[in-house]
Design an enzyme around this catalytic site. Structure first.
Site, PDB file in Angstrom:
ATOM      1  N   GLN A  72       6.377  12.372  -1.472  1.00  0.00           N
ATOM      2  CA  GLN A  72       5.591  12.622  -0.261  1.00  0.00           C
ATOM      3  C   GLN A  72       5.521  11.359   0.592  1.00  0.00           C
ATOM      4  O   GLN A  72       5.381  10.256   0.073  1.00  0.00           O
ATOM      5  CB  GLN A  72       4.177  13.070  -0.633  1.00  0.00           C
ATOM      6  CG  GLN A  72       4.137  14.441  -1.288  1.00  0.00           C
ATOM      7  CD  GLN A  72       2.765  14.788  -1.811  1.00  0.00           C
ATOM      8  OE1 GLN A  72       1.768  14.462  -1.178  1.00  0.00           O
ATOM      9  NE2 GLN A  72       2.714  15.428  -2.960  1.00  0.00           N
ATOM     10  N   GLY A  73       5.607  11.574   1.873  1.00  0.00           N
ATOM     11  CA  GLY A  73       5.680  10.459   2.811  1.00  0.00           C
ATOM     12  C   GLY A  73       4.723   9.333   2.497  1.00  0.00           C
ATOM     13  O   GLY A  73       5.111   8.167   2.430  1.00  0.00           O
TER      14      GLY A  73
END
Ligand SMILES: Nc1nc2c(ncn2[C@@H]2O[C@H](COP(=O)(O)OP(=O)(O)O)[C@@H](O)[C@H]2O)c(=O)[nH]1
Ligand SMILES: [Mg+2]
Lengths: 185, 528
Positions: A72-73
C-alpha cells in the site's frame, strides 16, 4: 514436502537467506509466499498486509526469511529500510492491473536506483502474477512495460504465475536457488 | 448519448441515456454491504439513478406554478367555448403581462400557423397544463457523516433559480432554496444534518453561498467577469473567470488574490490529498495545458494532446492520487501522482522579491526629519504643485534645447537618415601643445558614408591649429575612425576656450554634427 524444502535439499546448505518480497498492494505477494511455505504452515485466508510481515521457515538445508512488505502506498517507504539485509528480491506484479503498471515501474526504478541496491549484484525474480485473469498481460509485455531489458548489472528473471493455483512459482524459485548458489560459491 | 463506466483502463458498462445529460454524480444512497455507489444522471427535469449499473429510479422535479388565466383559457377551449383563434389572441394578451410565464404548450401553440392550430388543440386539450423547469447542475452532500463511504444527498440546481437537496433513500425534497439567478455551477461541502455550505455560481455572474439555516443566500460575491470554474478551498472560494484569471475570495466576498492565466479556462477541479495535507486547484486551459495552483502560485503544468474539458481528482481503484481527464475530441486520460512527488511552493507570481520583507536597521527619526515630514504633510498640495511646475519647465527647456540642437545639428550625433554619424572627442596633453582625437563612427547598418570633412572654429588669438580643415576617408559602417590633429595654445594668460568641431558634407553648408570641446588650461606654458 514444501517447495522450499526441496530447494534447500539441492543447495545442500543450511544457511540463512533473506529474501525481500516487494510489489504493489494486491499484486499477490502474500499469496505467493503462502504457496511457498510447507503445506502445514500455509494460511487459509490472505488479508491485506499492514506494514510488513516476516515469514521464517527452516527447511532441511536452508533457512528462509522472507520479508513480505505491504504494497500500500503509505507503507512503500518502509521497503528501503530492509534493502541492506536483503540478499535476493522477489518483485511481484499484477499483470491484470494495466492502469497501475506505471506505478509498479516507478517503484521498481526507485528500488533499482537506491544506494543500497544500485551497486550490488542482487538477483531479482519477477513474478508476472494473476496470469489466469482474462485480459492479463503476458510476461513478455510486462517486462517490456517495466523496461526490464535495461537492468544490465543484476541477474533477473521473469515468469508468469497464478499464485492461487501455485502455477509458475516453481520455475522462478528454481532460478532464484541457482542464483543464490552461484552467489555463495 | 451514453453513460460509460470504466474500471482500470477498460470499459466496464455502457447504457444509453434518454436525454442530453446536464450533470453527473456518484454517491452512496444506502448503507448496504458491499458498498457500491449509485450514479445520478441529470437531464431535463429528471434525475436518473443507476444502481449496480442498472436503471434504478427516476426522480422528476415538481412542476412550477401554472398561470391561472392560461389554465382557464385551455379549459374553455376544451369545452368548445372558444375557438383556436380566440385562444391564441387571449394567450397573446396574458403573455404580455409577465407575472407567471406561459407553459411550453401555450408558447408552442402561439408559434403555429393558423391552419395547424386546430390539430394541435385536438391533440393536447385533454391533458392538463404543466410547467417544468430543467436541471442545470448537480452535486452531492454528505447526509450525517463525513466518512468517505457515508450516505449522500443529491443537490440540484434548476433553471427556475432553485436549489433542492434530495433525501438519498426516498428522494424526498429535504430542502428548497431560492437564488436571484439560475445557477450554473456549484461546490457543496459539509453535512446536511450538521452544517453545510453550497457555493453556487449563477448566470448573473455572481456567486452565492447558501447555508443550512436559510432558504436564501447568505453571502454574495460579485465578480468582474463571468465564472467558468468554481472550487472551494477551505473557507475560501477560488474562481476561474472568463477574463483568463484565477481569483480567490473569502465567502463574505472579500477578494484575496488574482492570478493571470495564459489561456481561457475550460474546467476546474480541486486536488485534495488529505493524507499529505495538500490542497490545490487544477485548471484545464484552452491552450492544451492543465495547471496546478496552490493559492496563487503555479506548482505544476501538464501538457495534454488536446484541450481538457473535464477534470476529476481523487481515488481511482487503489490509487488515491489519480487525475482523470476527458478531452474535447472525446479522449479519456488517467494520470497517477507519484508517491514521491513533492510540490515546491515558490512564489512564481511577479511581485516584490522575498528580500524586500527583510527588516532593515533604520536609524531613529531626527528632529529635522520630523519637521520636514510635518511641513510636507501640511503643504503637500503646494509642494506637489511647485514641483510639477518646475518639472514641466525643465521638460520644456530640455525640449527647446533639443529642438535647437536638432535644427542646427549642434549635437555630436547626426540624426540625418543618409549620414547617421556619431562622434566624440578626446584631448590629450598638458599644453601648450594638445593632441585632439575625434572618434567618428558611421552608425548606419550597411551603407558607407563618403565625402565628409572636419572643420574647426576657434579663437585665433588663443589657439593655433596645424590643419583646421581635414577630409575624412570613407566610413565603413560600425568602425570607429580616429581623426587626429594638434592644437597649440598661444596665450600665456592661463585661459582656456571652447573649440567647435563641425562634421561637414561636401557641398552642404550646414554641418551634419557639431561638438564643443572644452579645452583645458595650458599648464605647460605657465611653467615656461
Ligand atoms: N486471480 C488471481 N488472483 C490472485 C492471484 N494471486 C493473488 N490473487 C488475489 O489477489 C488478492 C491480493 O493478494 P495478496 O496476496 O493479499 O496481495 P499482496 O497485497 O501483494 O500481499 C487476493 O484476493 C488474492 O486472492 C492470482 O494469481 N490470480
Ligand atoms: Mg500482502
Amino acid at each position: 514436502m514444501g517447495l522450499f524444502d526441496r530447494l534447500a535439499g539441492w543447495l545442500g546448505l543450511k544457511k540463512e537467506v533473506n529474501v525481500l518480497c516487494l510489489g504493489l498492494d494486491n499484486s499477490g505477494k502474500t499469496t505467493i509466499i503462502n504457496q511457498l511455505k510447507p503445506s502445514n504452515a500455509q494460511a487459509q485466508d490472505i488479508v491485506p498486509t499492514i506494514g510488513f510481515s516476516i515469514e521464517k521457515f527452516k527447511t532441511s538445508s536452508l533457512s528462509f526469511t522472507v520479508f513480505d512488505m505491504s504494497g500500500q502506498g503509505r507503507y512503500r517507504n518502509l521497503w528501503e529500510h530492509y534493502y541492506k539485509e536483503g540478499q535476493a528480491i522477489i518483485f511481484v506484479i499484477d499483470s491484470a492491473d494495466k492502469l497501475r503498471m506505471v506505478v509498479a515501474k516507478e517503484e521498481l526504478d526507485t528500488l533499482l536506483n537506491h544506494s543500497d541496491i544500485k551497486h550490488r549484484r542482487i538477483p531479482i525474480l519477477f513474478f508476472a502474477n494473476k496470469m489466469d485473469v482474462r485480459d492479463a498481460l503476458s510476461s513478455v509485455k510486462v517486462s517490456q512495460l517495466l523496461c526490464l531489458e535495461n537492468i544490465k548489472d543484476k541477474p533477473w528473471h521473469i515468469c508468469a504465475t497464478d499464485a492461487l493455483k501455485g502455477e509458475g512459482l516453481q520455475e522462478g524459485v528454481d532460478w532464484l536457488q541457482d542464483q543464490i548458489k552461484t552467489m555463495r560459491t | 448519448m451514453k453513460l460509460k463506466v470504466y474500471r482500470g483502463t477498460a470499459l466496464m458498462s455502457e447504457s444509453a441515456l434518454l436525454d442530453l445529460p446536464s450533470g453527473l454524480a456518484a454517491f452512496f444512497m444506502d448503507l448496504h454491504e458491499p458498498r457500491v455507489p449509485a450514479v445520478a444522471v441529470a437531464s431535463g427535469p429528471c434525475v436518473y439513478v443507476y444502481k449496480n449499473l442498472r436503471p434504478y429510479f427516476k426522480f422528476t422535479l415538481p412542476g412550477l406554478e401554472v398561470n391561472a388565466l392560461e389554465q382557464d383559457l385551455w379549459q374553455q377551449a376544451r369545452e368548445g367555448q372558444i375557438d383556436p383563434v380566440t385562444l391564441k389572441e387571449m394567450l397573446e394578451s396574458i403573455r404580455k403581462k409577465v407575472d407567471v410565464p406561459l407553459s411550453v404548450r401555450s408558447l408552442h401553440f402561439l408559434s403555429l400557423e393558423t391552419e395547424d392550430m386546430d390539430d394541435f388543440l385536438q391533440l393536447h386539450k385533454q391533458q392538463p397544463i404543466r410547467r417544468q423547469t430543467v436541471i442545470t447542475c448537480i452535486g452531492t452532500l454528505k447526509k450525517s457523516t463525513a466518512d468517505d463511504d457515508g450516505v449522500s444527498c443529491l443537490v440540484i440546481g434548476t433553471e427556475s433559480c432553485h436549489v433542492y437537496v434530495l433525501d438519498p433513500e426516498a428522494f424526498l425534497i429535504l430542502s428548497k432554496m431560492t437564488l436571484p439567478a439560475p445557477p450554473t455551477m456549484m461546490d457543496v461541502t459539509g453535512q446536511f444534518d450538521v452544517e453545510y455550505r453550497i457555493t453556487v455560481a449563477c448566470r448573473n455572474g455572481n456567486i452565492y453561498v447558501l447555508r443550512r439555516e436559510s432558504d436564501k443566500p447568505k453571502y454574495c460575491i460579485e465578480l468582474s467577469s463571468h465564472p467558468v470554474g468554481l472550487v472551494r478551498v477551505g473557507k475560501n472560494v477560488v474562481v476561474g473567470c472568463s477574463d483568463e484569471s484565477l481569483q480567490s475570495f473569502t465567502q463574505k466576498g472579500k477578494k484575496l488574490w488574482k492570478a493571470v492565466l495564459p489561456a481561457p479556462v475550460t474546467t476546474m477541479a480541486s486536488m485534495d490529498l488529505p493524507a499529505r495535507g495538500f490542497q490545490a486547484v487544477l485548471l484545464g486551459l484552452a491552450n492544451c495545458e492543465v495547471q496546478l495552483y496552490r493559492d496563487k502560485n503555479l506548482l505544476s503544468t501538464i501538457k495534454t494532446p488536446d484541450v481538457v474539458t473535464s477534470i476529476c481528482f481523487g481515488r481511482y481503484g487503489r490509487e488515491d492520487g489519480t487525475l482523470v481527464m476527458t478531452t474535447r475530441k472525446g479522449g479519456l486520460m488517467v494520470k497517477i501522482l507519484k508517491r514521491t512527488a513533492t510540490f515546491e511552493d515558490r512564489d512564481s507570481a511577479p511581485g516584490p522579491p522575498l528580500a524586500q520583507s527583510v527588516r532593515l536597521n533604520v536609524p531613529k527619526k531626527t528632529k529635522l526629519y520630523v519637521d520636514q515630514t510635518l511641513r510636507e504633510r501640511e503643504n503637500g498640495a503646494a509642494m506637489h504643485g511647485a514641483f510639477q511646475m518646475d518639472l514641466s519647465r525643465l521638460r520644456l527647456a530640455a525640449a527647446k534645447a533639443y529642438v535647437k540642437a536638432l535644427e542646427s545639428s549642434l549635437a555630436p550625433m547626426s540624426a540625418s537618415l543618409t549620414e547617421p554619424l556619431k562622434m566624440n572627442a578626446v584631448v590629450q596633453g598638458l599644453g601648450p601643445s594638445f593632441k585632439l582625437t575625434l572618434n567618428v563612427q558611421n552608425t548606419a547598418a550597411c551603407r558607407p558614408v563618403m565625402n565628409l570633412a572636419v572643420s574647426f572654429l576657434y579663437d585665433e588669438s588663443l589657439y593655433r591649429m596645424r590643419s583646421p580643415y581635414m577630409r575624412i576617408p570613407l566610413l565603413v559602417p560600425g568602425l570607429i575612425y580616429p581623426v587626429e590633429t594638434f592644437v597649440e595654445c598661444t596665450s600665456d594668460k592661463g585661459v582656456s576656450d571652447i573649440i567647435k568641431v563641425f562634421v561637414l558634407h561636401e557641398g552642404k553648408s550646414s554641418p551634419l554634427l557639431t561638438a564643443h570641446i572644452n579645452m583645458p588650461v595650458s599648464e605647460g606654458l605657465t611653467l615656461n
